[in-house]
Design an enzyme around this catalytic site. Structure first.
Site, short mmCIF file in Angstrom:
data_model
loop_
_atom_site.label_atom_id
_atom_site.label_comp_id
_atom_site.label_asym_id
_atom_site.label_seq_id
_atom_site.Cartn_x
_atom_site.Cartn_y
_atom_site.Cartn_z
N ARG A 71 0.83 -1.21 0.00
CA ARG A 71 0.00 0.00 0.00
C ARG A 71 0.87 1.26 0.00
O ARG A 71 0.44 2.32 -0.44
CB ARG A 71 -0.97 0.01 1.19
CG ARG A 71 -1.85 1.27 1.24
CD ARG A 71 -3.14 1.09 2.03
NE ARG A 71 -2.90 0.57 3.36
CZ ARG A 71 -2.41 1.29 4.37
NH1 ARG A 71 -2.11 2.56 4.21
NH2 ARG A 71 -2.23 0.74 5.56
N TYR A 124 -17.09 14.86 -15.51
CA TYR A 124 -17.52 13.47 -15.32
C TYR A 124 -18.47 13.42 -14.11
O TYR A 124 -18.18 14.03 -13.07
CB TYR A 124 -16.27 12.61 -15.08
CG TYR A 124 -16.55 11.18 -14.78
CD1 TYR A 124 -17.01 10.32 -15.78
CD2 TYR A 124 -16.37 10.66 -13.50
CE1 TYR A 124 -17.26 8.99 -15.51
CE2 TYR A 124 -16.62 9.33 -13.22
CZ TYR A 124 -17.07 8.50 -14.24
OH TYR A 124 -17.32 7.19 -13.96
N ASP A 195 -8.15 16.45 -15.61
CA ASP A 195 -8.49 15.06 -15.90
C ASP A 195 -8.29 14.86 -17.40
O ASP A 195 -9.05 15.38 -18.21
CB ASP A 195 -9.94 14.79 -15.47
CG ASP A 195 -10.37 13.34 -15.70
OD1 ASP A 195 -9.78 12.68 -16.58
OD2 ASP A 195 -11.31 12.88 -15.01
N LYS A 220 -9.71 3.50 -18.88
CA LYS A 220 -10.12 3.84 -20.25
C LYS A 220 -8.96 3.64 -21.22
O LYS A 220 -8.50 2.55 -21.37
CB LYS A 220 -10.68 5.27 -20.26
CG LYS A 220 -11.59 5.60 -19.06
CD LYS A 220 -12.88 4.81 -19.06
CE LYS A 220 -13.69 4.97 -17.77
NZ LYS A 220 -13.93 6.34 -17.34
C1 PLP Z 1 -14.34 6.93 -16.10
C2 PLP Z 1 -13.88 8.29 -15.77
C3 PLP Z 1 -13.52 8.62 -14.47
C4 PLP Z 1 -13.63 7.64 -13.31
O1 PLP Z 1 -12.72 6.61 -13.48
P1 PLP Z 1 -12.90 5.16 -12.78
O2 PLP Z 1 -11.69 4.42 -13.26
O3 PLP Z 1 -14.21 4.61 -13.27
O4 PLP Z 1 -12.93 5.38 -11.32
C5 PLP Z 1 -13.05 9.90 -14.23
N1 PLP Z 1 -12.97 10.82 -15.21
C6 PLP Z 1 -13.31 10.52 -16.48
C7 PLP Z 1 -13.21 11.58 -17.52
C8 PLP Z 1 -13.78 9.26 -16.81
O5 PLP Z 1 -14.14 8.97 -18.07
#
Ligand code: PLP
Length: 406
Positions: A71, A124, A195, A220
């Site tokens: 961790r 998001y 992000d 993603k």
């Molecule tokens: C999917 C997504 C998230 C969240 O990610 P997880 O891996 O599902 O926790 C945050 N920001 C964007 C732009 C996303 O597409």
């Protein structure tokens, strides 16, 4: 992993030519010494053997100086961190267990009671929900339009300690006025977090545009194969140390096997993004000329309201395409039912093409009037265009559009 001695790396820091993104994606973070494995192994262990100097480091709060407990740090995760930092052009990165872990560790690491976060209005859903819930912790969230740098500047208040943006938003694919906002935040000493999940470092490197932290849902495009959940935060050393400390406490550490899978995915990120970019643009052009389509949203189209900004910021326009189908929700549902290749699933950024209707998925919890105010009509379809052959994707979309007629 902050300091495990100077790691020997495959990428020569003395070279006059900076290695390109494809080279960095393959080699950054990977072993470089004779006798070491060619690829980073999976250190599937929760802890590491201790000796007397290790106890001294732990007692002195220097547990980051060595491998102690997964961790707190693990060599497989450290390799992923080095890879993402190299791709984003940042000094360092922290690997975490999901995109939301990246976002929560960033916000909770940087902000405390009495602080404010200024965020894009258009984020998001999970992020917006998390920011709204911060009130209970005494942290206030302000929202403004990230397409308007002056409006973001006016919304920076006394107490604003973080600006939070998205490089390309879901599902309307809008961009932030990144350089302008970063300049206004820098004047006030406020760090900017972006992000960068939708653009990926292949298409945009926010750190080079003045943001101090770059966040990914590695679930993603970085992972890229729809087979894992993970996240990463990359950035400058000082804010990142706080993110790492918060994540250690919150417990959002990635499993070593998952960290390995993300690193493996990233090795082909540039190749995949080139194909996503090509297929995305081809699909957007096809839809724009189609009589069943009222409107297409894609940063690579001249019709996108921020096309000039997109050309300045992005090296490629990505694989996400949204459009409004004529005939509203019933037509959108007939479209989905008529598709064979484009699958329906609540994710994006993988090798396979997906189609979703935000009114039924990501924005289903909102009242229809609120959705319309946000610009999300019931006939809005979001495509995550995969890396399949474009001829097959075109055929499938044409079948879907024919089937969408009542
Ligand atoms: C999917 C997504 C998230 C969240 O990610 P997880 O891996 O599902 O926790 C945050 N920001 C964007 C732009 C996303 O597409």
């Amino acid at each position: 992993m902050a300091t495990h001695g100077r790691r020997r790396t495959r990428l020569d820091p003395g070279s006059r030519r900076k290695a390109g993104p494809g080279t960095r994606a393959v080699h950054a973070g990977e072993p470089a010494r004779a006798g070491e494995p060619l690829t980073v192994p999976i250190y599937q262990s929760s802890a590491f053997l201790l000796d007397r100097p290790a106890y001294d480091d732990i007692a002195a709060g220097r547990h980051q100086a060595r491998w102690v407990y997964t961790r707190w740090g693990n060599p497989t995760a450290a390799a992923l961190e080095a890879k993402v930092a190299a791709l984003e052009g940042c000094p360092a990165a922290v690997a975490v267990s999901s995109g939301m872990a990246a976002i929560s560790a960033t916000v909770l690491g940087l902000l405390g009671r009495g602080d404010r976060v200024l965020a894009s209005r258009d984020l998001y859903g999970g992020t917006l929900g998390f920011l709204r819930g911060l009130g209970a912790r005494g942290i206030a969230a302000d929202l403004a339009d990230q397409a308007d740098a002056a409006a973001m500047g006016r919304a920076m208040r006394k107490g604003t300690r973080l600006v939070f943006l998205e490089s390309i938003t879901n599902p309307l694919l809008r961009l932030p006025e990144l350089d302008g906002i970063a300049a206004l935040a820098a004047e006030r000493g406020i760090p900017v977090a972006v992000d960068n999940t939708f653009a990926t470092p292949v298409n945009l490197r926010p750190f080079c545009h003045g943001s101090s932290l770059v966040i990914h849902s590695a679930t993603k495009y970085l992972g890229g194969h729809s087979d894992l959940v993970a996240g990463v935060v990359a950035g400058a050393d000082a804010p990142l140390a706080r993110v790492r400390a918060a994540n250690e406490e919150l417990g959002g550490t990635p499993d070593p096997h998952t960290a390995f899978l993300v690193s493996r995915g990233i090795k082909t990120l540039q190749l995949r993004m080139q194909r996503h970019n090509e297929n995305g643009l081809a699909v957007a052009r096809l839809l724009e000329g189609h009589p069943r389509v009222a409107r297409v949203m894609y940063p690579g189209l001249e019709s996108h309201p921020q096309h000039a900004l997109a050309r300045r910021l992005l090296d490629g326009f990505g694989g996400m395409v949204s459009f409004e189908i004529r005939g509203g929700l019933p037509a959108a549902m007939r479209f989905l039912r008529s598709l064979r290749l484009f699958l329906q699933a609540a994710t994006l950024g993988g090798v396979e093409s997906l189609a979703t209707v935000p009114a039924l998925t990501s924005h289903a919890h909102l009242p229809p009037a609120e959705r319309r105010r946000m610009g999300i009509s019931d006939g809005l379809v979001r495509l995550s265009v995969g890396i399949e052959d474009i001829g097959d994707l075109v055929e499938d979309l044409e079948r879907g559009l024919r089937g969408s007629r009542g």
